[in-house]
Design a protein around this motif. Sequence first.
Motif, PDB file in Angstrom:
ATOM      1  N   ILE A 199       0.845  -1.184   0.000  1.00  0.00           N
ATOM      2  CA  ILE A 199       0.000   0.000   0.000  1.00  0.00           C
ATOM      3  C   ILE A 199       0.885   1.241   0.000  1.00  0.00           C
ATOM      4  O   ILE A 199       1.947   1.261   0.627  1.00  0.00           O
ATOM      5  CB  ILE A 199      -0.964   0.011   1.209  1.00  0.00           C
ATOM      6  N   SER A 200       0.462   2.256  -0.707  1.00  0.00           N
ATOM      7  CA  SER A 200       1.182   3.516  -0.736  1.00  0.00           C
ATOM      8  C   SER A 200       0.180   4.644  -0.931  1.00  0.00           C
ATOM      9  O   SER A 200      -0.976   4.404  -1.276  1.00  0.00           O
ATOM     10  CB  SER A 200       2.237   3.530  -1.847  1.00  0.00           C
ATOM     11  N   ARG A 201       0.620   5.862  -0.700  1.00  0.00           N
ATOM     12  CA  ARG A 201      -0.273   6.992  -0.912  1.00  0.00           C
ATOM     13  C   ARG A 201       0.493   8.187  -1.432  1.00  0.00           C
ATOM     14  O   ARG A 201       1.687   8.356  -1.168  1.00  0.00           O
ATOM     15  CB  ARG A 201      -1.031   7.354   0.376  1.00  0.00           C
ATOM     16  N   ASP A 202      -0.215   9.007  -2.170  1.00  0.00           N
ATOM     17  CA  ASP A 202       0.314  10.256  -2.681  1.00  0.00           C
ATOM     18  C   ASP A 202      -0.654  11.334  -2.231  1.00  0.00           C
ATOM     19  O   ASP A 202      -1.699  11.541  -2.849  1.00  0.00           O
ATOM     20  CB  ASP A 202       0.438  10.220  -4.199  1.00  0.00           C
ATOM     21  N   ASN A 203      -0.314  12.001  -1.148  1.00  0.00           N
ATOM     22  CA  ASN A 203      -1.224  12.988  -0.588  1.00  0.00           C
ATOM     23  C   ASN A 203      -1.431  14.193  -1.503  1.00  0.00           C
ATOM     24  O   ASN A 203      -2.473  14.843  -1.455  1.00  0.00           O
ATOM     25  CB  ASN A 203      -0.730  13.446   0.785  1.00  0.00           C
ATOM     26  N   ALA A 204      -0.451  14.484  -2.337  1.00  0.00           N
ATOM     27  CA  ALA A 204      -0.593  15.582  -3.285  1.00  0.00           C
ATOM     28  C   ALA A 204      -1.665  15.287  -4.325  1.00  0.00           C
ATOM     29  O   ALA A 204      -2.264  16.200  -4.886  1.00  0.00           O
ATOM     30  CB  ALA A 204       0.736  15.875  -3.966  1.00  0.00           C
ATOM     31  N   LYS A 205      -1.903  13.993  -4.587  1.00  0.00           N
ATOM     32  CA  LYS A 205      -2.905  13.574  -5.559  1.00  0.00           C
ATOM     33  C   LYS A 205      -4.176  13.046  -4.911  1.00  0.00           C
ATOM     34  O   LYS A 205      -5.083  12.596  -5.608  1.00  0.00           O
ATOM     35  CB  LYS A 205      -2.328  12.499  -6.487  1.00  0.00           C
ATOM     36  N   ASN A 206      -4.238  13.084  -3.587  1.00  0.00           N
ATOM     37  CA  ASN A 206      -5.387  12.553  -2.844  1.00  0.00           C
ATOM     38  C   ASN A 206      -5.694  11.113  -3.242  1.00  0.00           C
ATOM     39  O   ASN A 206      -6.854  10.717  -3.388  1.00  0.00           O
ATOM     40  CB  ASN A 206      -6.625  13.421  -3.066  1.00  0.00           C
ATOM     41  N   THR A 207      -4.649  10.316  -3.402  1.00  0.00           N
ATOM     42  CA  THR A 207      -4.807   8.968  -3.916  1.00  0.00           C
ATOM     43  C   THR A 207      -3.998   7.962  -3.109  1.00  0.00           C
ATOM     44  O   THR A 207      -2.870   8.235  -2.714  1.00  0.00           O
ATOM     45  CB  THR A 207      -4.372   8.903  -5.388  1.00  0.00           C
ATOM     46  N   VAL A 208      -4.601   6.801  -2.885  1.00  0.00           N
ATOM     47  CA  VAL A 208      -3.913   5.683  -2.260  1.00  0.00           C
ATOM     48  C   VAL A 208      -3.922   4.523  -3.248  1.00  0.00           C
ATOM     49  O   VAL A 208      -4.867   4.370  -4.032  1.00  0.00           O
ATOM     50  CB  VAL A 208      -4.567   5.293  -0.912  1.00  0.00           C
ATOM     51  N   TYR A 209      -2.873   3.708  -3.219  1.00  0.00           N
ATOM     52  CA  TYR A 209      -2.719   2.617  -4.165  1.00  0.00           C
ATOM     53  C   TYR A 209      -2.554   1.286  -3.442  1.00  0.00           C
ATOM     54  O   TYR A 209      -2.069   1.229  -2.314  1.00  0.00           O
ATOM     55  CB  TYR A 209      -1.491   2.835  -5.047  1.00  0.00           C
TER      56      TYR A 209
END
Length: 123
Positions: A70-80
């Motif tokens: 699991i990972s997240r990109d808070n700048a893109k408001n997205t979790v993967y």
Amino acid sequence: QVQVVESGGGLVQAGGSLRLSCAASGRTFSAYAMGWFRQAPGKEREFVTGISSSGRSTDYADSVKGRFTISRDNAKNTVYLQMNSLKPEDTAVYYCAASSSTVPTARAAYVYWGQGTQVTVSS
């Protein structure tokens, strides 16, 4: 009032890989832990993995350790959710959830849910 939308499900062969994405609405995305759950036919919904608001800590179910990330990109408001070495027993509807907590281990704090995306792993 948080809206959660997941995508990326599909049909893959055993041993293959798939990446799910989840977008959460709102300007406070970075304040929530995020997680993934799944529900297989005839089974209860189970926790798969979660990530802290900062992205610095994670939690995984034993069944997916070493295979899922699991990972997240808070700048893109997205979790993967990167799923590797998929097995037929991974077949389920996968749900993205946003927590009211900052930590991924607070299971009861996951209160905002997506609609789910189907992952099917064939033999």
